[in-house]
Design a protein around this motif. Structure first.
Motif, PDB file in Angstrom:
ATOM      1  N   GLY A   3       0.815  -1.537  -0.112  1.00  0.00           N
ATOM      2  CA  GLY A   3      -0.091  -0.030  -0.023  1.00  0.00           C
ATOM      3  C   GLY A   3       1.081   0.916  -0.383  1.00  0.00           C
ATOM      4  N   THR A   4       1.661   0.848   0.736  1.00  0.00           N
ATOM      5  CA  THR A   4       2.266   2.231   0.912  1.00  0.00           C
ATOM      6  C   THR A   4       3.204   2.812  -0.619  1.00  0.00           C
ATOM      7  N   PHE A  31      -4.002   7.445   7.738  1.00  0.00           N
ATOM      8  CA  PHE A  31      -2.784   6.851   7.594  1.00  0.00           C
ATOM      9  C   PHE A  31      -2.598   6.415   6.026  1.00  0.00           C
ATOM     10  N   GLN A  38      -7.565   0.401   2.239  1.00  0.00           N
ATOM     11  CA  GLN A  38      -7.885  -0.427   3.067  1.00  0.00           C
ATOM     12  C   GLN A  38      -9.303  -0.163   3.192  1.00  0.00           C
ATOM     13  N   ASP A  62      -7.176   7.259  -1.099  1.00  0.00           N
ATOM     14  CA  ASP A  62      -6.757   5.802  -1.179  1.00  0.00           C
ATOM     15  C   ASP A  62      -7.955   4.712   0.087  1.00  0.00           C
ATOM     16  N   LYS A  89      -4.130  -3.873  -0.015  1.00  0.00           N
ATOM     17  CA  LYS A  89      -5.213  -5.253   1.103  1.00  0.00           C
ATOM     18  C   LYS A  89      -5.273  -5.940   0.493  1.00  0.00           C
TER      19      LYS A  89
HETATM   20  C1  LIG Z   1      -2.988  -0.065   5.442  1.00  0.00           C
HETATM   21  C2  LIG Z   1      -2.597   1.008   4.684  1.00  0.00           C
HETATM   22  C3  LIG Z   1      -1.249   1.466   3.952  1.00  0.00           C
HETATM   23  C4  LIG Z   1      -0.540   1.347   4.073  1.00  0.00           C
HETATM   24  O1  LIG Z   1      -0.239   0.237   3.116  1.00  0.00           O
HETATM   25  P1  LIG Z   1       1.132  -0.704   3.435  1.00  0.00           P
HETATM   26  O2  LIG Z   1       0.965  -2.528   2.683  1.00  0.00           O
HETATM   27  O3  LIG Z   1       1.272  -1.562   5.265  1.00  0.00           O
HETATM   28  O4  LIG Z   1       2.633  -0.260   2.808  1.00  0.00           O
HETATM   29  C5  LIG Z   1      -2.580   3.345   3.421  1.00  0.00           C
HETATM   30  N1  LIG Z   1      -2.990   3.397   3.489  1.00  0.00           N
HETATM   31  C6  LIG Z   1      -4.395   2.870   4.100  1.00  0.00           C
HETATM   32  C7  LIG Z   1      -5.848   3.575   4.168  1.00  0.00           C
HETATM   33  C8  LIG Z   1      -4.171   1.866   5.068  1.00  0.00           C
HETATM   34  O5  LIG Z   1      -5.400   1.231   5.729  1.00  0.00           O
END
Ligand SMILES: *Cc1c(COP(=O)(O)O)cnc(C)c1O
Length: 396
Positions: free
Chosen positions: A105-106, A138, A226, A223, A252
């Motif tokens: 995700g990052t 986040f 999640q 984003d 995710k």
């Molecule tokens: C989990 C998450 C991330 C980061 O994803 P990773 O795979 O842990 O790098 C970014 N944005 C949101 C909204 C998340 O829930």
């Protein structure tokens, strides 16, 4: 107890970046997990909203086994069939135009940030553009994503961060508008804030941001890492509000546990060209075969219908708890991304529920978070609620 010995070894070998729950999981079956000592747990966390299809889905596993025997990696210097197929399916469900695959995700957020900067640089030739992100957001732990994460606690020890990031109040269009200036290149937010405590955006907020971005030629970045992939009861949460972003980050549940993410752009925002961005592993045939199977299963198994039906059932049951127990202050969310806010930190409640064999996780601001596999059924909700009620009865 095999677990004790493993945990001791784990604490010696692994960098201590988590205060882990003392369980060593060994295998999963459907919506249940089993630890190394054979104890069974109902999983209401899904590996942090990842394992949408649950454990042991035969079609998903067959796709992986088939691909593992053919080819697992090629690099992006060449084409591979699973990546092309997965990208086509993602385009179709998202309504976006172009796909870049990442490993997490990052990394998807990093790509979105680079897209925004490049877009603005192409437009006016300057290099000091700003991004507006949200309080309590986040977006990940790498330096760019950390910079746009509205939680000083995560950022403090790692400064300097990216410059030119401003934070607005979520669900407050005026707060965003007051930060827009001629340097603003993007507005970034989660359509439902996850880690921040399960706060859904008002449809009018998302629609207002869309209008603002169109007027000022600013990129709107969602984003959906999640809240996307069916969890909200739509394939992507922004689709409920009828808003299409310029860039969307997904991860995710996309890989059902495989390390895959992506950022998707519209044709207008497809500004990254050869030399601008890359990844060695991203989009490799193995993870893409997995994601491709996930997207097929979503359609064939009517996953989103299940989310809407069982999500409504979960909503009813959690509302009843809110009305019955004064320690429950608020109930938020939609589909299978819901949260109960407590009058105090619910860590002990989660720990006691886990002891009873139901996995629950917390989020910021005293929230117990419910993000189960998307294939969960009403009877599993009942099982979770019974364990939670017992604990609430004991702890008040
Ligand atoms: C989990 C998450 C991330 C980061 O994803 P990773 O795979 O842990 O790098 C970014 N944005 C949101 C909204 C998340 O829930």
């Amino acid at each position: 107890m095999k677990a004790e010995a493993y945990m001791e070894r784990g604490e010696r070998a692994l960098l201590h970046t988590y205060n882990r729950t003392p369980i060593v999981f060994e295998r999963g079956e459907g919506v249940y997990l089993y630890d190394v000592d054979g104890k069974k747990y109902l999983d209401f966390a899904a590996g942090i909203a990842v394992v949408g299809l649950g454990y042991g889905n035969p079609e998903f596993e067959a796709a992986l086994k088939n691909q593992v025997e053919k080819l697992t990696h090629t690099s992006n210097l060449y084409y591979n069939v699973p990546a092309i197929e997965a990208a086509e399916k993602l385009r179709k469900v998202s309504g976006m135009d172009r796909v870049f695959f990442t490993n997490s995700g990052t990394e998807a957020i990093e790509g979105a940030i680079k897209t925004a900067r490049k877009y603005a640089m192409k437009k006016d030739g300057t290099k000091d553009h700003e991004i507006i992100a949200m309080d309590h957001s986040f977006h990940g732990r790498s330096m760019g994503s950390l910079s746009v994460t509205g939680n000083p606690h995560y950022q403090e020890d790692f400064k300097p961060l990216l410059s030119g990031i401003r934070f607005a109040e979520y669900n407050n269009l005026e707060s965003v508008k007051s930060l827009v200036n001629e340097k603003t290149c993007a507005i970034l937010l989660e359509p439902i804030q996850g880690e921040g405590g399960i706060y859904p955006a008002d449809p009018e907020f998302l629609q207002g941001l869309r209008k603002l971005c169109d007027e000022k030629d600013i990129l709107l970045i969602f984003d959906e890492i999640q809240c996307g992939m069916g969890r909200s009861g739509s394939m992507f949460a922004c689709q409920k509000a009828g808003v299409r972003p310029d860039v969307m980050a997904v991860a995710k549940a996309l890989g059902n546990g495989l390390p895959i993410g992506s950022f998707l752009t519209t044709e207008k925002a497809a500004v990254l060209v050869p030399g601008d961005h890359g990844t060695t592993y991203g989009g490799n045939p193995l993870v893409c075969a997995g994601a491709s199977a996930v997207l097929d299963i979503f359609e064939e198994a009517h996953i989103i219908d299940n989310v809407n039906r069982v999500g409504a059932y979960l909503w009813e049951k959690l509302e009843a708890l809110k009305n019955q127990y004064p320690v429950v202050k608020d109930h938020r969310g939609v589909g299978l991304i819901q949260g109960l806010e407590f009058t105090r930190a619910p860590g002990e409640i989660a720990a006691a529920v886990i002891k009873k064999g139901v996995i629950l996780i917390t989020a910021e601001h005293n929230v117990l978070r419910f993000v189960p596999p998307l294939v969960i059924r009403e009877e599993h909700v009942d099982e979770m609620i019974q364990a939670l009620e017992e604990v609430l009865g004991e702890q008040g």
